[in-house]
Design an enzyme around this catalytic site. Structure first.
Site, short mmCIF file in Angstrom:
data_model
loop_
_atom_site.label_atom_id
_atom_site.label_comp_id
_atom_site.label_asym_id
_atom_site.label_seq_id
_atom_site.Cartn_x
_atom_site.Cartn_y
_atom_site.Cartn_z
N SER A 1 -4.95 0.48 -4.36
CA SER A 1 -4.30 1.79 -4.34
C SER A 1 -2.80 1.59 -4.44
O SER A 1 -2.28 0.52 -4.12
CB SER A 1 -4.61 2.50 -3.02
OG SER A 1 -3.89 1.91 -1.95
N ASP A 2 -2.09 2.64 -4.86
CA ASP A 2 -0.65 2.60 -4.70
C ASP A 2 -0.37 2.72 -3.19
O ASP A 2 -1.27 3.08 -2.42
CB ASP A 2 0.03 3.72 -5.49
CG ASP A 2 1.50 3.38 -5.78
OD1 ASP A 2 2.06 2.52 -5.08
OD2 ASP A 2 2.08 3.99 -6.69
N CYS A 3 0.87 2.40 -2.78
CA CYS A 3 1.04 2.20 -1.35
C CYS A 3 0.90 3.49 -0.54
O CYS A 3 1.67 4.43 -0.70
CB CYS A 3 2.31 1.42 -1.09
SG CYS A 3 2.04 -0.25 -1.75
N SER B 1 -1.63 5.50 -0.95
CA SER B 1 -2.10 6.65 -1.73
C SER B 1 -3.41 7.24 -1.19
O SER B 1 -3.69 8.41 -1.43
CB SER B 1 -2.20 6.33 -3.22
OG SER B 1 -3.18 5.37 -3.48
#
Ligand SMILES: *[C@@H]1O[C@H](CO)[C@@H](O)[C@H](O)[C@H]1NC(C)=O
Ligand SMILES: *[C@@H]1O[C@H](CO)[C@@H](O)[C@H](O)[C@H]1NC(C)=O
Ligand SMILES: *[C@@H]1O[C@H](CO)[C@@H](O)[C@H](O)[C@H]1NC(C)=O
Length: 770
Positions: free
Chosen positions: A285-287, A289
């Site tokens: 995941s993006d941080c 997200s």
């Protein structure tokens, strides 16, 4: 006690200084007799078996603590904790917590920002940079300062010129971005079979290219994207990254696509990335997200549902604590079962095994010899310098006034807020550079300089220092203005509101140009395009260079080009629009195609037909090249699979589905002559576009890049360049339902003004037999 302790520290420091032997094994320490003989530690067994063995030994609680970037240790199995988050966008970076500078690793080679490197259109350069970056990353890992999993590159399409992160990307063209992705990833990951030198990650999947605009931010943005645009624009670099670059990871983004957060969308993650494209690796995941789609987007009503949705969609690792906190309860509530968690771990643990993290002593492994002496080497720093020279774009050269002459231009006035900068040159997602050469220092190697900033910073809020700058220009034999942007104007979380130079910069440039005794040259540093129509049209401004953010050696490269020891060959990887382009263009409107009824102009050179300041692919040289087609087919038959219904009548349709065509290696082979008719040796960037047959209405782009090739041609010489064009991949277009088709009829291949017509016809294989 104290003295034993301090001598121990001395020893550790000594080991650190020697480098390469400081890090203890992450797992499977040969000194640990309880684990070294377990199947998961046996490097001779197939990785699949080892992963299965390890997962079989973990408890659910232990597994859950491995689902996050800050993965916990499992001491009873001899596994240490691991920080998954490191970054290496254009050099080893300390943006992620997995990598730090200091001690024997004070810095790393800082290459130009990606938008500049992309402008070189040189795929071997991109791979070479990846190789250097991963050497330095391995050295830092061996020395206990870096990770092995790097969340780079960023291959989102530079869709809107205001995007603050456009600088991180390879530009607006999907094929360019895809080639960049595959090349850089190959450089990072190495080519040692299944073994990974470091693991790269292509991000941010998908349709992520807005940070903060007009009250909308990336954490809340729901990108409404058509099937057509997803297929022929946004997903292309990711597909090429996975299929051609064999990347070890893909990162999903913060935004939603058509109402579903990308990190919770099984169609995107499970079906497309893993299913269709066959990702061998992990999805991260993006941080935070997952936390973002729960808390900000309120996509699920409980955190457990968010955790379950993400993992079931195909997410394997969370950057952030969310999955470590909520997954256990999700399992208890029956939203998820342990098998789902196991599937995620198979993907992350497999990558760790491919990295050699379960193979015992790092120093005994391939890359184990790399240490501090392999970081910031003269050769690495020279490659950073070379990359900047290859990426800088010459936009204007009236006279020609460039290159400057050592004989005539003894004194140079070096003016502007970016004239003596260092960190500005490395843009964002950077590390600590080995050393810098600012433009002032670079120019100082060739001429005597008179330096004036003109404005205190790029915001340029007043004209208080103009007088001194004008005086400098009046005295010197030539004037170089180094202007543009920096991270205060365009950055992550900062999209621009307009395309003009900030504050009083334009006035400074015009006034200095009017006052200059010698020729005035404008050098721009920026990630995004700038509307510099005023300078393009001002006859007193003789030359313009765009340097992007040219990296640690940027000033040296700028000076080499200004004084002609390097001949510029860079081409713009994105369209430079005039300010008026933004008039009817919400950044939130994702549509690539123009809509005349709505007054919507369309995006990028593929779909926007209006006025530009400089077009995609534009860039001059100190010499002059001409092209001609040496050989190219005029007609090509596309074999279409015999249809089960035994009916060939549809073959006359205007465009056949790629899925029906026998694509294989179906390609056309084109030979092009490139002749250098000028008086200087030079490196030419050959861009070949195709114009699809007319009559496909809204489907097709005006033109699309099908190939690019970099070629060095000495003055007066000619070279023959061979280009192979894969028909199904490169001559196809996408219809409104998202189906890729090959339009039949006349395709025009063109390089600059030189055109070649190619007619595509379909043949049914079955017909000939009957
Ligand atoms: C592309 O870059 C590589 C690496 O710097 C360089 O060796 C090569 O000469 C470049 N290609 C051309 C045609 O300039
Ligand atoms: C093939 O298509 C034509 C036109 O659609 C139709 O008239 C014909 O019956 C079809 N033949 C078969 C074998 O399906
Ligand atoms: C032929 O094309 C028509 C219209 O596009 C479609 O309805 C039909 O199913 C196609 N037939 C075959 C045999 O592909």
């Amino acid at each position: 006690m104290a003295s034993i302790f301090s001598s121990l520290i001395t020893m550790i420091l000594l080991l650190l200084l020697l480098g390469g032997e400081a890090r203890d094994p992450f797992a499977c320490d040969p000194k640990d007799t309880t684990t070294k003989n377990l199947p998961f530690c046996r490097a001779t067994l197939p990785i699949g078996e080892r992963v299965k063995d390890l997962i079989g030994r973990l408890t659910l609680e232990e597994k859950i603590r491995l689902l996050v970037n800050d993965a916990a240790a499992v001491p009873r199995l001899g596994m240490k904790g691991y920080e998954w988050w490191s970054e290496a966008l254009h050099g080893v970076s300390n943006v992620g917590p997995g990598t730090k500078f200091g001690g024997p690793f004070p810095g790393a080679t800082s290459f130009p920002q990606v938008i500049t490197t992309a402008a070189s259109f040189n795929a071997s350069l991109w791979e070479a940079i990846g190789q250097v970056v991963s050497n330095e990353a391995r050295a830092m890992y061996n020395g206990g300062m870096g990770g092995l999993t790097y969340w780079s590159p960023n291959v989102n399409i530079f869709r809107d010129p205001r995007w603050g992160r456009g600088q991180e990307t390879p530009g607006e063209d999907p094929i360019l971005a895809g080639r960049y992705a595959a090349s850089y990833v190959r450089g990072l990951q190495g080519s040692d079979g299944n073994r990974l030198k470091v693991a790269a990650s292509c991000k941010h999947f998908t349709a992520y290219d807005l940070d903060k605009w007009n009250g909308v931010d990336r954490f809340h943005f729901n990108a409404q994207v058509s099937k057509q645009d997803i297929e022929d624009t946004f997903n292309v670099p990711f597909r090429m990254c996975v299929k051609e670059g064999n990347v070890a990871s893909v990162m999903c983004s913060y935004n939603q696509v058509n109402g579903v957060p990308t990190c919770a969308d099984p169609k995107l993650l499970k079906s497309t990335v893993r299913g269709q494209w066959g990702l061998q690796g992990y999805i991260v995941s993006d941080c935070d997200s997952v936390g973002v789609f729960y808390a900000y987007q309120r996509y699920t009503s409980t955190p457990e549902e968010a955790a379950a949705d993400a993992i079931k969609a195909g997410l394997d690792l969370d950057c952030g604590p969310f999955l470590a906190v909520h997954t256990e309860n999700a399992v208890k509530k029956g939203l998820l079962n342990e098998g789902d968690v196991n599937n995620a771990l198979v993907n992350t643990l497999t990558v760790q095994m491919r990295l050699g993290m379960f193979d015992g002593e790092p120093s005994a492994q391939p890359y184990g010899h790399l240490g501090p002496r392999d970081v910031c080497t003269p050769a690495h720093q020279e490659l950073a310098h070379e990359a900047a020279k290859q990426g800088i774009v010459l936009l204007k050269n009236n006279g020609p006034s460039l290159p400057l002459s050592l004989r005539r231009h003894h004194t140079v006035a070096v003016i502007g807020p970016n004239s003596d900068v260092t960190t500005t040159m490395i843009g964002n997602y950077a590390g600590v550079a080995c050393a810098y050469t600012s433009p002032l220092q670079g120019i100082g190697r060739y001429a005597k300089t008179i330096h004036e900033v003109g404005c205190a910073n790029v915001a340029c809020n007043d004209d208080k220092q103009f007088g001194r700058a004008l005086d400098a220009a009046r005295q010197a034999d030539a004037t170089v203005l180094v202007m543009g942007l920096d991270q205060s104007i365009e950055a992550e979380t900062v999209d621009r509101v307009g395309l003009l130079l900030p504050g009083y910069q334009q006035q400074l440039v015009s006034k200095v140009a009017a006052a200059s005794k010698g020729p005035t040259i404008l050098v721009l540093m920026s990630g995004g395009p700038v509307d510099i129509t005023f300078a393009k049209n001002d006859p007193r401004i003789k030359g313009i260079l765009w340097a992007g953010y040219p990296g640690q050696a940027g000033g040296a490269a700028i000076a080499d080009i200004l004084f002609g020891t390097a001949n510029p060959g860079g081409k713009l990887p994105m369209t430079w629009y005039p300010q008026e382009y933004l008039k009817n263009l919400a950044m939130t409107n994702m549509a690539m195609r123009a809509s005349h009824s709505k007054g919507y102009p369309g995006r990028t050179y593929r779909f926007y037909n209006g006025p530009v300041v400089y077009s995609f692919g534009y860039g001059l040289s100190y010499t002059h090249f001409i092209h001609s087609f040496a050989s190219a087919p005029k007609v090509l038959s596309v074999p279409v699979a015999g249809h089960h219904h035994g009916n060939s009548s549809n073959i006359s349709n205007k465009a056949i589905r790629v899925s029906r065509a026998r694509c294989g290696k179906l390609s056309i082979s084109v030979q092009v002559y490139v002749k250098n008719i000028g008086s200087k040796d030079g490196t030419h960037t050959l861009l070949m576009f195709s114009i699809p047959p007319s009559g496909n209405g809204r489907w097709a782009p005006h033109k699309q890049l099908v190939a690019f090739e970099k070629v060095h041609v000495p003055a007066k010489a000619q070279k023959r360049v061979h280009i192979n064009i894969h028909v199904c991949k490169l001559l196809s277009v996408v219809d409104r339902s998202g189906t890729r088709r090959i339009p039949l009829g006349e395709h025009i291949l063109h390089i600059g003004d030189v055109k070649h017509s190619l007619s595509l016809q379909a043949v049914t294989l079955g017909i000939f037999k009957s």
